[in-house]
Design a protein around this motif. Structure first.
Motif, short mmCIF file in Angstrom:
data_model
loop_
_atom_site.label_atom_id
_atom_site.label_comp_id
_atom_site.label_asym_id
_atom_site.label_seq_id
_atom_site.Cartn_x
_atom_site.Cartn_y
_atom_site.Cartn_z
N THR A 11 -13.20 40.12 6.13
CA THR A 11 -13.68 38.77 5.85
C THR A 11 -15.07 38.84 5.25
O THR A 11 -15.74 39.87 5.26
N ARG A 12 -15.55 37.69 4.79
CA ARG A 12 -16.78 37.70 3.99
C ARG A 12 -18.06 37.59 4.81
O ARG A 12 -19.01 38.31 4.58
N ASP A 53 -16.57 32.73 8.32
CA ASP A 53 -15.11 32.87 8.36
C ASP A 53 -14.66 33.03 9.81
O ASP A 53 -15.18 33.87 10.54
N ASN A 60 -14.07 28.83 4.10
CA ASN A 60 -14.41 27.94 3.00
C ASN A 60 -14.14 28.64 1.67
O ASN A 60 -14.24 29.87 1.57
N LEU A 61 -13.81 27.86 0.65
CA LEU A 61 -13.57 28.46 -0.66
C LEU A 61 -13.79 27.40 -1.73
O LEU A 61 -13.79 26.19 -1.46
N ASN A 62 -13.97 27.90 -2.95
CA ASN A 62 -14.16 27.02 -4.11
C ASN A 62 -12.93 26.99 -5.01
O ASN A 62 -12.78 26.08 -5.82
N SER A 63 -12.07 28.01 -4.88
CA SER A 63 -10.85 28.06 -5.68
C SER A 63 -9.79 28.84 -4.92
O SER A 63 -10.09 29.62 -4.02
N ARG A 64 -8.54 28.64 -5.30
CA ARG A 64 -7.44 29.35 -4.66
C ARG A 64 -7.53 30.85 -4.89
O ARG A 64 -7.04 31.64 -4.08
N GLU A 74 -10.06 32.71 -4.64
CA GLU A 74 -10.84 33.34 -3.57
C GLU A 74 -9.95 33.66 -2.37
O GLU A 74 -10.09 34.72 -1.75
N ALA A 75 -9.03 32.76 -2.05
CA ALA A 75 -8.11 33.02 -0.95
C ALA A 75 -7.19 34.18 -1.28
O ALA A 75 -6.90 35.04 -0.42
N MET A 113 -9.18 37.42 -0.86
CA MET A 113 -9.36 37.81 0.54
C MET A 113 -8.06 38.37 1.12
O MET A 113 -8.06 39.37 1.84
N VAL A 169 -4.06 25.26 1.76
CA VAL A 169 -5.41 24.90 1.32
C VAL A 169 -5.63 23.40 1.53
O VAL A 169 -4.77 22.58 1.19
#
Length: 734
Positions: free
Chosen positions: A359-360, A364, A379-383, A385-386, A389, A418
């Protein structure tokens, strides 16, 4: 001399001098005794305070207050007794000597208190303190008596003088011993003991004084002139001294009692604080237990949901995205079954650390929901990023793990939902991530999938099918059985029937087991469904038996989930008993994977079923473990070769060799062989050539409803396989 109005010594002469007689005022003597008892009681209070004092300075203060109370009380008692002394002579006292006797009493009392409070309190130290204190009391007494001036002559009896000294020392030792033992009592016994010591000590001190007075002989002056008795009234002075002394003693007892209450309250407060501290620790422990997984120290489902709710509110207010990731370890059950649960727990700890490290940051949230299921919230800003990870976690999982002397590589299936695209509530997001996880498993595991709307539609359809399947089983409508004949190659006749469940759905038409078996397994309906099939097959075979088909047996499939239920043996016996069938005419078919899921428990259950006389068959052989080890351990009768090995015969020489090897191996283990999926003449000829025992397939017959079965069996048994015209058979069977 007179004791409380009585004559102590009669009239005597010494060197021509007249021995003077004297007496004591009994009321003042009683007053002196009360003062002495009060002083001893106050001293015991001070001793108690000094023993319980936590600070050295407080201990010193109480020690000196106790010594002052004791010394002042003894001195006041002595002074009042001297005022109670009634003599025919005019007597006056030297103030300096009288005050000096007070300091002697104070010094001896201080030494006694120090001996009691200075650990360790040994017998030798007590003897020494008693000796000093006893000598101090006697010294104070005789110094005080020397302050008495008159025209008479004084002489002391050495025997009585020594007796007073002995009594003083003995009484001091006894009092010190009793005071030391006072620390071991409590409650009413403590109060009684304390007052008893005060009375005994007061009486002992008073006795020392009067023995000393008894030792004193007074004579007339040398000129022999006899003086007229002078009446001295010392009441006012005696009462003044007693009142002042008692006030001082009372003023020392009062703060001692107040200090005791304050200390008790302080102790109570400390106990309350200690209990509150323990309560806080217990609350923290309960919080840890309630919100954290004890094995991996990750947050559990309850703690995860709490943090999820907080983050959901935060991200909703910021109009930002939040991802929920479900992880399931692929084939983890095999680790528990093969290496044991302890090894499985150790593996879970390592996997939890691997997931956490992938994890970051600390924002998380990584949780363990139970078993081998983990969940991550981030948390994320775009799919993308998921996805990144998830790929990091899958890559981290592929690192070798040393466990029980083996290097293992584990894989994981991942499902992601999401916020806000896939739902706005905790339940929605978790359910959708779970659906995506199941899609990853269905795709062959070791993969990741995002939730999509078609998954929701599929889930809704499965939910609908689940509800309708439950109603179909409870209402006994819609579900029915088809039967496919199994032929004996040696006799050419139908020897068995395989029972295959079908469902006539009101909307979707006729459904095969592939459409609803997995739904029944996922929702806990499979045991009820298997039991329905078992009872229905036994009833149908009983009906066929009544029609004359007494040599045919029936084969019923058993789900892997049902095979771990200890109730299965009782259900089989109940189905046989209710239908009246012989146990040898029932055969249970189980798959290789079902057998190996928990080989120890499975083996025991199958032996119970086999003991009933029921035959056992292993279905789809060759698609699972294909191990000779479990074939030897299990009480099997029949081995069924999977259709995948038959489809390419005779085009695949490799499949032909595999089938031939399986038949030889099974016969070596005294197992009969059934081959399913036979659809061509060449396949039939090959199996017949290599001594297969039974065949099953569309070449000979398709599955038919029970209503058509009697006619089909009559048609099939008119001709043996050796003389069968396959083209004619196929047309008639359709």
């Amino acid at each position: 001399m007179e004791w409380l109005g009585l004559q102590f010594i009669g009239d005597n002469t010494a060197d021509g001098q007249l021995l003077m007689t004297s007496s004591h005022n009994p009321y003042l003597v009683v007053l002196a005794f009360l003062v002495a008892c009060a002083a001893c009681l106050a001293t015991l209070h001070m001793y108690e305070r000094a023993c319980n004092a936590e600070k050295p300075a407080a201990k010193t203060v109480w020690r000196w207050i106790g010594a002052s109370s004791l010394a002042g009380g003894i001195w006041a008692m002595h002074f009042i007794c001297m005022l109670a002394f009634e003599s025919p002579l005019n007597v006056h006292y030297d103030l300096g000597i009288t005050i000096g006797s007070l300091f002697i009493a104070l010094l001896s009392a201080a030494i006694a208190m120090l001996a009691l409070l200075q650990p360790p309190v040994t017998r030798r130290r007590l003897v020494l303190a008693a000796l000093v204190f006893g000598l101090g009391i006697c010294t104070m007494h005789y110094v005080g008596m020397s302050a008495m001036h008159s025209s008479h002559l004084q002489q002391y009896d050495p025997v009585l003088f020594a007796l007073s000294l002995l009594i003083a020392v003995a009484a001091s030792y006894a009092t010190l011993m009793l005071a030391r033992s006072l620390r071991g009592t409590s409650g009413l016994a403590y109060q009684f003991f304390k007052y008893f010591i005060s009375l005994a000590a007061g009486l002992a001190i008073l006795s020392v004084h009067f023995i000393g007075m008894w030792a004193m002989h007074t004579y007339t002056p040398p000129e022999g002139a006899f003086q007229v008795t002078i009446e001295n009234n010392h009441w006012q002075l005696a009462l003044t001294v007693a009142l002042i002394t008692l006030l001082l003693i009372g003023s020392s007892i009062s703060p001692a009692l107040v200090d005791k209450k304050l200390q008790l309250k302080e102790h109570d407060l400390r106990r309350v604080n200690a209990l509150l501290s323990q309560l806080d620790q217990a609350r923290a422990s309960l919080q840890q237990v309630a919100h954290y997984d004890p094995l991996t120290n990750l947050i559990n489902r309850r703690g995860f949901n709490q943090l999820f709710a907080e983050k959901l509110i935060e991200r909703a207010s910021n109009n930002s995205m939040l991802a929920v990731m479900f992880l399931d370890i692929d084939h983890f059950k095999r680790i528990n079954d093969s290496l044991g649960h302890d090894a499985g727990d150790e593996l879970l700890k390592v996997i939890a650390a691997q997931i956490k490290s992938a994890t970051r940051n600390h924002e998380d949230v990584v949780a363990r929901f139970g078993g081998d299921e983990f969940c991550i919230l981030f948390n994320l800003n775009s799919r993308e990023e998921a996805r990144n990870m998830a790929q990091r976690i899958m890559l981290k999982m592929k690192e070798p793990i040393e466990l029980a002397g083996r290097n293992m590589v584990m894989t994981t299936s991942i499902g992601i939902s999401v916020f806000p695209d896939d739902g706005n509530t905790i339940d929605e997001l978790l359910k959708h991530a779970d659906l995506a996880l199941y899609q990853s498993k269905d795709a062959g595991r070791n993969s990741l999938h995002f939730f999509s709307s078609n998954l929701k539609a599929r889930a809704s359809l499965e939910l609908q099918i689940e509800e309708e399947l439950r109603m179909a089983m409870r209402g006994d409508h819609g579900l029915f059985l088809h039967y496919q004949p199994i032929f004996d190659l040696k006799t050419g006749l139908v020897a068995k029937l395989e029972a295959l469940v079908r469902w006539q759905h009101p909307e979707h038409g006729l459904l095969g087991p592939e459409r609803f078996i997995h739904i029944a397994e996922a929702n806990g309906l499979i045991a009820e469904l298997d039991n329905w099939v078992l009872r229905k097959a036994c009833q149908d075979l009983a009906t066929l038996t009544a029609l004359g088909w007494t040599d045919i047996s029936v084969a019923v499939n058993c789900s892997a989930l049902n095979l771990v239920r200890v109730e299965l043996a009782d259900e089989v016996e109940s189905a046989l008993r209710s239908s009246g069938l012989s146990a040898s005419r029932l055969e249970l078919e189980v798959t290789e994977n079902a057998l190996m899921g928990n080989i120890n428990n499975t083996s025991q259950l199958l032996r119970q079923i086999r003991a009933l006389g029921v035959l056992l068959s292993i279905d789809d052989f060759g698609t699972g473990y294909s191990s000779l080890a479990y074939l030897k351990r299990l009480p099997l009768n029949t081995l069924k070769i999977d259709r995948s090995f038959i489809q390419d015969i005779p085009n695949s020489s490799q499949d032909m060799e595999i089938v031939q090897a399986i038949i030889v191996m099974a016969h070596t283990l005294h197992l009969q062989v059934v081959t399913e999926g036979v659809e061509t003449h060449q396949q039939f000829a090959f199996l017949n050539q290599y001594n297969c025992d039974f065949i099953q397939g569309y070449l000979l017959s398709r599955p038919v409803p029970f209503e058509e079965l009697h006619a089909l069996l009559q048609q099939l048994n008119k001709n043996t396989l050796a003389s069968l015209d396959f083209s004619t058979f196929q047309l008639s069977s359709q």
